[in-house]
Design a protein around this motif. Structure first.
Motif, PDB file in Angstrom:
ATOM      1  N   ARG A   1      51.177  36.854  36.552  1.00  0.00           N
ATOM      2  CA  ARG A   1      51.100  36.213  37.865  1.00  0.00           C
ATOM      3  C   ARG A   1      50.143  36.981  38.776  1.00  0.00           C
ATOM      4  O   ARG A   1      49.351  36.387  39.524  1.00  0.00           O
ATOM      5  CB  ARG A   1      52.509  36.173  38.469  1.00  0.00           C
ATOM      6  CG  ARG A   1      52.569  35.601  39.863  1.00  0.00           C
ATOM      7  CD  ARG A   1      52.462  34.121  39.836  1.00  0.00           C
ATOM      8  NE  ARG A   1      52.737  33.554  41.145  1.00  0.00           N
ATOM      9  CZ  ARG A   1      52.221  32.424  41.588  1.00  0.00           C
ATOM     10  NH1 ARG A   1      51.420  31.730  40.811  1.00  0.00           N
ATOM     11  NH2 ARG A   1      52.516  31.972  42.773  1.00  0.00           N
ATOM     12  N   LEU A   2      50.183  38.307  38.716  1.00  0.00           N
ATOM     13  CA  LEU A   2      49.264  39.112  39.524  1.00  0.00           C
ATOM     14  C   LEU A   2      47.814  38.886  39.105  1.00  0.00           C
ATOM     15  O   LEU A   2      46.914  38.831  39.944  1.00  0.00           O
ATOM     16  CB  LEU A   2      49.627  40.593  39.405  1.00  0.00           C
ATOM     17  CG  LEU A   2      51.012  41.006  39.918  1.00  0.00           C
ATOM     18  CD1 LEU A   2      51.222  42.494  39.737  1.00  0.00           C
ATOM     19  CD2 LEU A   2      51.190  40.617  41.379  1.00  0.00           C
ATOM     20  N   CYS A   3      47.587  38.748  37.780  1.00  0.00           N
ATOM     21  CA  CYS A   3      46.225  38.482  37.306  1.00  0.00           C
ATOM     22  C   CYS A   3      45.724  37.134  37.812  1.00  0.00           C
ATOM     23  O   CYS A   3      44.559  36.995  38.204  1.00  0.00           O
ATOM     24  CB  CYS A   3      46.184  38.536  35.783  1.00  0.00           C
ATOM     25  SG  CYS A   3      46.413  40.187  35.076  1.00  0.00           S
ATOM     26  N   ALA A   4      46.606  36.125  37.798  1.00  0.00           N
ATOM     27  CA  ALA A   4      46.194  34.814  38.302  1.00  0.00           C
ATOM     28  C   ALA A   4      45.850  34.887  39.783  1.00  0.00           C
ATOM     29  O   ALA A   4      44.882  34.274  40.249  1.00  0.00           O
ATOM     30  CB  ALA A   4      47.305  33.796  38.055  1.00  0.00           C
ATOM     31  N   MET A   5      46.626  35.665  40.558  1.00  0.00           N
ATOM     32  CA  MET A   5      46.327  35.830  41.974  1.00  0.00           C
ATOM     33  C   MET A   5      45.001  36.556  42.169  1.00  0.00           C
ATOM     34  O   MET A   5      44.213  36.220  43.053  1.00  0.00           O
ATOM     35  CB  MET A   5      47.458  36.616  42.648  1.00  0.00           C
ATOM     36  CG  MET A   5      48.799  35.906  42.672  1.00  0.00           C
ATOM     37  SD  MET A   5      50.135  36.973  43.240  1.00  0.00           S
ATOM     38  CE  MET A   5      49.530  37.449  44.847  1.00  0.00           C
ATOM     39  N   LEU A   6      44.754  37.537  41.325  1.00  0.00           N
ATOM     40  CA  LEU A   6      43.545  38.335  41.465  1.00  0.00           C
ATOM     41  C   LEU A   6      42.290  37.547  41.105  1.00  0.00           C
ATOM     42  O   LEU A   6      41.269  37.622  41.798  1.00  0.00           O
ATOM     43  CB  LEU A   6      43.658  39.584  40.580  1.00  0.00           C
ATOM     44  CG  LEU A   6      42.436  40.491  40.498  1.00  0.00           C
ATOM     45  CD1 LEU A   6      42.191  41.164  41.830  1.00  0.00           C
ATOM     46  CD2 LEU A   6      42.623  41.531  39.398  1.00  0.00           C
ATOM     47  N   LEU A   7      42.360  36.765  40.019  1.00  0.00           N
ATOM     48  CA  LEU A   7      41.158  36.111  39.497  1.00  0.00           C
ATOM     49  C   LEU A   7      40.839  34.787  40.187  1.00  0.00           C
ATOM     50  O   LEU A   7      39.815  34.194  39.921  1.00  0.00           O
ATOM     51  CB  LEU A   7      41.320  35.880  37.996  1.00  0.00           C
ATOM     52  CG  LEU A   7      41.493  37.152  37.158  1.00  0.00           C
ATOM     53  CD1 LEU A   7      41.723  36.797  35.710  1.00  0.00           C
ATOM     54  CD2 LEU A   7      40.286  38.047  37.303  1.00  0.00           C
ATOM     55  N   GLY A   8      41.706  34.318  41.007  1.00  0.00           N
ATOM     56  CA  GLY A   8      41.397  33.055  41.681  1.00  0.00           C
ATOM     57  C   GLY A   8      42.503  32.630  42.614  1.00  0.00           C
ATOM     58  O   GLY A   8      42.289  31.913  43.573  1.00  0.00           O
ATOM     59  N   GLY A   9      43.693  33.066  42.302  1.00  0.00           N
ATOM     60  CA  GLY A   9      44.815  32.704  43.141  1.00  0.00           C
ATOM     61  C   GLY A   9      45.276  31.284  42.909  1.00  0.00           C
ATOM     62  O   GLY A   9      44.572  30.457  42.326  1.00  0.00           O
ATOM     63  N   ASP A  10      46.477  31.002  43.347  1.00  0.00           N
ATOM     64  CA  ASP A  10      47.028  29.655  43.215  1.00  0.00           C
ATOM     65  C   ASP A  10      46.728  28.898  44.497  1.00  0.00           C
ATOM     66  O   ASP A  10      47.510  28.912  45.436  1.00  0.00           O
ATOM     67  CB  ASP A  10      48.529  29.728  42.954  1.00  0.00           C
ATOM     68  CG  ASP A  10      49.115  28.371  42.666  1.00  0.00           C
ATOM     69  OD1 ASP A  10      48.335  27.433  42.427  1.00  0.00           O
ATOM     70  OD2 ASP A  10      50.345  28.232  42.676  1.00  0.00           O
ATOM     71  N   ARG A  11      45.562  28.280  44.529  1.00  0.00           N
ATOM     72  CA  ARG A  11      45.163  27.555  45.734  1.00  0.00           C
ATOM     73  C   ARG A  11      46.083  26.354  45.932  1.00  0.00           C
ATOM     74  O   ARG A  11      46.336  25.598  45.000  1.00  0.00           O
ATOM     75  CB  ARG A  11      43.720  27.107  45.628  1.00  0.00           C
ATOM     76  CG  ARG A  11      43.213  26.389  46.868  1.00  0.00           C
ATOM     77  CD  ARG A  11      41.743  26.065  46.740  1.00  0.00           C
ATOM     78  NE  ARG A  11      40.944  27.279  46.590  1.00  0.00           N
ATOM     79  CZ  ARG A  11      39.632  27.278  46.389  1.00  0.00           C
ATOM     80  NH1 ARG A  11      38.995  26.123  46.300  1.00  0.00           N
ATOM     81  NH2 ARG A  11      38.982  28.401  46.259  1.00  0.00           N
ATOM     82  N   ILE A  12      46.585  26.210  47.136  1.00  0.00           N
ATOM     83  CA  ILE A  12      47.522  25.139  47.464  1.00  0.00           C
ATOM     84  C   ILE A  12      46.884  24.251  48.514  1.00  0.00           C
ATOM     85  O   ILE A  12      46.389  24.737  49.546  1.00  0.00           O
ATOM     86  CB  ILE A  12      48.856  25.710  47.974  1.00  0.00           C
ATOM     87  CG1 ILE A  12      49.475  26.624  46.910  1.00  0.00           C
ATOM     88  CG2 ILE A  12      49.817  24.595  48.344  1.00  0.00           C
ATOM     89  CD1 ILE A  12      50.679  27.379  47.392  1.00  0.00           C
TER      90      ILE A  12
END
Length: 963
Positions: A508-519
């Motif tokens: 989850r931290l990697c996803a936030m770092l590499l692009g984030g969960d844009r909402i």
């Protein structure tokens, strides 16, 4: 090739496709020769490989230019932006549900990602257990369909035509395509993320689509599980998203348009041919293609548009279609489009997120975020300006948009078949990317910093370990440059170790770092009228209700009465949306209003729920009224349901015609009931409603009076059968008696006959212990069984060894009777005390657990009455227990009192004998006496009374003769 018989080989398609152009003829022959040398002339492999080339030829030779895409693919979006800038088409046919077209212009008021939604709460023509129906089509900026939409809406003279099935047809065909062996298809994929989010398996952001069916443009994934496993194994990747990024996205990101088209159609043809023979799903996919081509030809015929100026955007899977309606040159009959059902659909935009799209379409976590990062990086590197709607451009104030520029070295291309680009593309090995050590090093440092903030004991050594492990994994997997997936695997190995200290794991931290969960968010102007009305009415709170963070609202209603309308709206939203608005302080009950309230508001975070509420009406009052009326008209509605609706109508909407209608419905439902299962709920709610109405000036309305009289007669009629029916519990019988005895005075004043209740009790002959106790209590309440007789019956029960084990059920029945006959509370305490005193330990100890469990299960809410009565009866100290004489025990005879001595009291009684005589007469001890002046009264009942209770006379004398 042992599985060739279960593969759809497409035999016979070569004739339909015609001779291949010379451009791809050499490739076709090479593939045929290689396949025959590898598998033999009788195998299906040559047919599959050459058929793929024929599919490419057929799609590229079509007069109407076909643009094959894969949904949420940066390569498709880049190719679309380039092609639109070069071709400048006048008409775009887009593979999206045609009934979503009116929503597209509202995208200007939104921040992507958002989803187009069709929603229906009431179904007509579908199974009732499918309700509510929801179909969503999510859009991101890095998607080819959004580029086409932005180009068409912001370019004058361009027409955008949606040609896919309507949402109604999606649901119709889903029933056809849901064969037991059919996996989800791109036609409509059900999402279980809402339930998974409730279980804590995915973050809340992944549940933004709820359980909607997802519509994607161009889902490309092998339908053959063995093929996907083969590709993942030999590609040295863990999931399909990584394989697609490594072997399709990256090579096609900078490819020219002819190469892109030929490769995408070839992949679509491959996945189309290498799939199990599942007729139900195949029929749905082919009918979808027939539907689109029929709509395209209808529009061309009606508009007279030039096919050379048109562009058909569809999934690569459908670009390789072999249906007879394919192409403008087809002479096949138009596809007969079935009519829609009578279901009333509502349309709107709901917020979406990268994680919601990933969960909807089965993509790897972080895949859409990484795609968005790739899109942004490629735009910057190639100096491309994508198509964006005016209000969505960074820093845009309505200025004109610059057209997208072609990447350097990517010449303009026509839409025709073009030269053979497949052969060099397939012959060329993947071009290794140079290792960008600076970017990877930055990832590692930022990850360690983010991990520390989330509770991980990470250090600089962990950053070095992640860097080296990423390089090692990339080398093991045959890649010169570590990808984001290599980095993610290395981070999990080096940082997460064995525990997760907080809510977020390392992936989850990697996803936030590499692009984030844009909402995404839906703008005010794109919201339905109800949602806008809610925001307007809550504006006096002074909060930003569109933000995704939770807001705290404090309402001082005593000093600021102007906030009461906000409180009313919040309570209605609480009833309609649940925890989207949650009261922290304050309550709303009948006849009471809070003077201060505190609320936690999550309207911005739960925007989807507010939008879907807007599909049901224009105001929250209208939606609440419709729901209440619908609830009492359901086939399973009961009188208790209607009374609950009456109470909610009074709480949120106030008295009026709605309350009277719901009350009349409650009367009708009560009269039609043939069971008494809901008697406790009916009793509880009608008591509360009558208590409220007694505090009003008008008193109980007519429907409440009719309800009481109807209920009195109804329960009197059902009482004898309820006592003997094994399916009816003691709680239900007790509630019936509570209704009859508790509302007896009101019912009799309205004209009911008490004799009807007496006859019903006399006709009741229960056999179960608990209901027998209830009958005895009812007889006592009607003066048919005096208290001494009731004591004798209970004493006989305790004296019978065969009945003692069932005595807890008798006690349970008496406890249930405390509601209709509260005067029995001391008697029940007495019987329990007698049981504890008389039963031997050998009987009492095994008997106690059963008694406790019986009371807990059947009369838990009435036990406090017994506890309070026992507290009044028994002393509070241990010393007082030793000398306790219970009030139900006989007192020992008192010693004869000594004659009273002469004194002021005696003189007073001698001068005023009437008081003593009257008191003696009331006690049944009347007599005559004639005391002389200054002498003690003569012996007799009155004298005995004064002698036994001298304190009373002394106190009276002291009051009358002070000093």
């Amino acid at each position: 090739m042992s599985r060739a018989p279960v593969i759809s080989t497409g035999t016979g398609d070569a004739d339909a496709a015609g001779d291949a152009p010379a451009g791809l003829g050499a490739l076709r022959e090479r593939l045929r020769e290689a396949a025959e040398a590898f598998a033999g002339p009788g195998d299906a492999v040559p047919e599959i490989l050459t058929g793929m080339v024929e599919d490419v030829d057929r799609a590229l030779a079509e007069e109407l230019e076909i643009f094959p895409v894969c949904h949420h693919s940066p390569a498709s979006a880049l190719a679309m932006a380039r092609r639109l800038a070069e071709k400048r088409p006048r008409v775009i046919y887009l593979e999206l549900p045609e009934d979503l077209a009116p929503l597209l212009d509202e995208l200007r008021n939104c921040q992507l990602p958002v989803a187009l939604q069709a929603f229906a709460t009431e179904v007509d023509g579908f199974p009732t257990d499918w309700a509510p129906l929801s179909v969503v089509a999510p859009l991101t900026e890095a998607s080819a369909e959004y580029q086409a939409i932005a180009y068409a809406l912001d370019t004058p003279g361009v027409e955008l035509v949606l040609v896919d099935r309507s949402a109604d047809h999606v649901l119709q065909w889903r029933e056809r395509g849901n064969a037991p062996d059919a996996e989800p298809s791109e036609a409509g994929e059900p999402s279980g993320t809402a339930r998974a989010a409730e279980a804590g398996e995915v973050p809340d952001e992944a549940a933004l689509h709820g359980d909607a069916l997802g519509i994607g443009v161009g889902r490309l994934r092998p339908g053959f599980a063995e093929l996907e496993a083969f590709l993942l194994h030999h590609g040295k990747v863990r999931h399909w998203s990584e394989w697609w990024d490594q072997y399709v996205e990256r090579p096609l990101a900078g490819a020219d348009y002819p190469t892109y088209r030929q490769v995408m159609v070839m992949i679509g043809s491959l996945f189309r041919r290498l799939r199990p023979e599942r007729r139900s799903r195949l029929a749905v996919d082919e009918d979808r293609e027939r539907y689109m081509w029929t709509r395209i030809r209808e529009h061309l015929a009606a508009s007279g548009a030039d096919p050379a100026e048109c562009l058909h955007v569809c999934g690569a899977f459908h670009a390789a279609s072999r249906v007879e309606q394919f192409g403008l040159a087809s002479r096949a009959e138009p596809f007969p489009i079935p009519p829609r059902t009578a279901t009333a659909w509502r349309y709107g935009l709901i917020p979406s997120s990268n994680s919601a799209i990933e969960a909807q379409f089965g993509l790897a976590p972080g895949a859409v975020s990484l795609a968005a990062a790739t899109w942004s990086r490629t735009l910057t590197g190639e100096r491309l300006t994508p198509f964006r709607l005016t209000n969505q451009r960074p820093g845009s104030k309505g200025k004109g948009r610059q057209p997208a520029r072609r990447a350097a070295g990517a010449p303009a291309a026509s839409g025709g078949p073009g030269p053979d680009r497949l052969t060099p593309f397939l012959d060329r090995p993947p071009v290794p990317h140079a290792l960008d050590e600076d970017e990877l090093r930055g990832w590692c440092v930022d990850l360690v910093r983010l991990a520390r903030r989330n509770g991980y004991a990470a250090s600089t050594a962990d950053a070095i370990a992640v860097f080296e492990t990423s390089v090692l994994l990339a080398g093991m997997r045959g890649r010169a440059r570590p990808t984001a997936y290599d980095f993610e695997d290395a981070a999990v190995t080096c940082v997460e170790k064995d525990t997760v200290p907080g809510k977020r794991d390392v992936r989850r931290l990697c996803a936030m770092l590499l692009g984030g969960d844009r909402i995404g968010t839906v703008g005010y102007d794109a919201l339905p009228p109800l949602a806008r009305d809610v925001l307007d009415r809550l504006a006096p709170l002074g909060l930003n209700l569109t933000t995704r963070s939770q807001q705290r609202a404090l309402l001082d209603l005593a000093n600021h009465p102007e906030l009461r309308p906000c409180s009313d709206v919040l309570w209605m939203l609480r009833r309609l949306l649940g925890d989207v608005v949650r009261p922290v302080m304050g309550d709303r009950t009948l006849g009471e209003r809070s003077i201060q309230e505190s609320w936690d508001l999550a309207l911005g975070r739960e925007q989807r729920a507010l939008v879907q509420l807007g599909y049901e009406g224009v105001t929250v009052e209208q939606v609440l009224e419709r729901r209440l009326r619908r609830a009492v008209r359901q086939p399973n509605a009961t009188a208790a349901t209607a009374l609950e609706a009456v109470e909610e109508a009074l709480l949120y909407l106030g008295p009026g015609r709605l309350v009277d209608d719901l009350g009349a419905r409650a009367v009708a439902l009560l009269a039609a009931e043939r069971t008494v299962d809901d008697a406790p709920r009916v009793l509880r709610r009608i008591r509360r409603l009558l208590g409220y109405y007694r505090t009003t000036e008008a008193g109980p309305p007519d429907w409440a009076k009719i309800f009481v009289t109807t209920g009195y007669a109804h329960y009197c009629t059902l009482l004898p059968s309820a006592f003997t029916d094994e399916a009816v519990g003691a709680r239900q019988v007790g509630a019936m008696l509570g209704f009859l005895f508790g509302l007896e005075g009101f019912a009799v004043s309205l004209g009911c006959d008490r004799t009807q209740l007496e006859l019903a009790v006399r006709q009741s002959h229960p056999s179960e212990p608990d209901r027998t106790a209830l009958l005895w209590a009812a007889e006592h309440r009607l003066d048919l069984l005096p208290l001494p007789g009731l004591r004798e019956r209970c004493a006989a029960l305790l004296a019978n060894p065969l009945v003692v084990p069932a005595f807890p059920r008798y006690v349970s029945g008496f406890v249930q009777a405390l509601d209709p006959v509260p005067t029995l509370t001391p008697f029940v305490v007495e019987q329990l005390s007698r049981a504890f005193a008389r039963l031997p330990e050998a009987v009492l100890l095994p008997w106690l657990p059963r008694l406790i469990m019986t009371l807990r299960e059947e009369a838990a809410e009435l036990l406090p009455l017994l506890v309070r009565e026992a507290g009044r009866t028994f002393p509070g100290t241990l010393a007082g227990v030793d000398g306790l004489v219970p009030p139900w025990e006989e007192r020992p005879a008192a010693a004869p009192p000594a004659p009273p001595t002469a004194g002021p009291a005696a003189e007073l009684l001698a001068h005023h004998p009437a008081t003593t005589d009257a008191l003696a007469a009331l006690l049944g001890a009347a007599g005559e006496w004639a005391p002389a002046q200054g002498q003690a009264p003569a012996p007799g009942p009155a004298a005995d009374l004064v002698a036994q209770h001298p304190a009373t006379a002394e106190a009276l004398a002291a009051l009358l003769t002070p000093g």
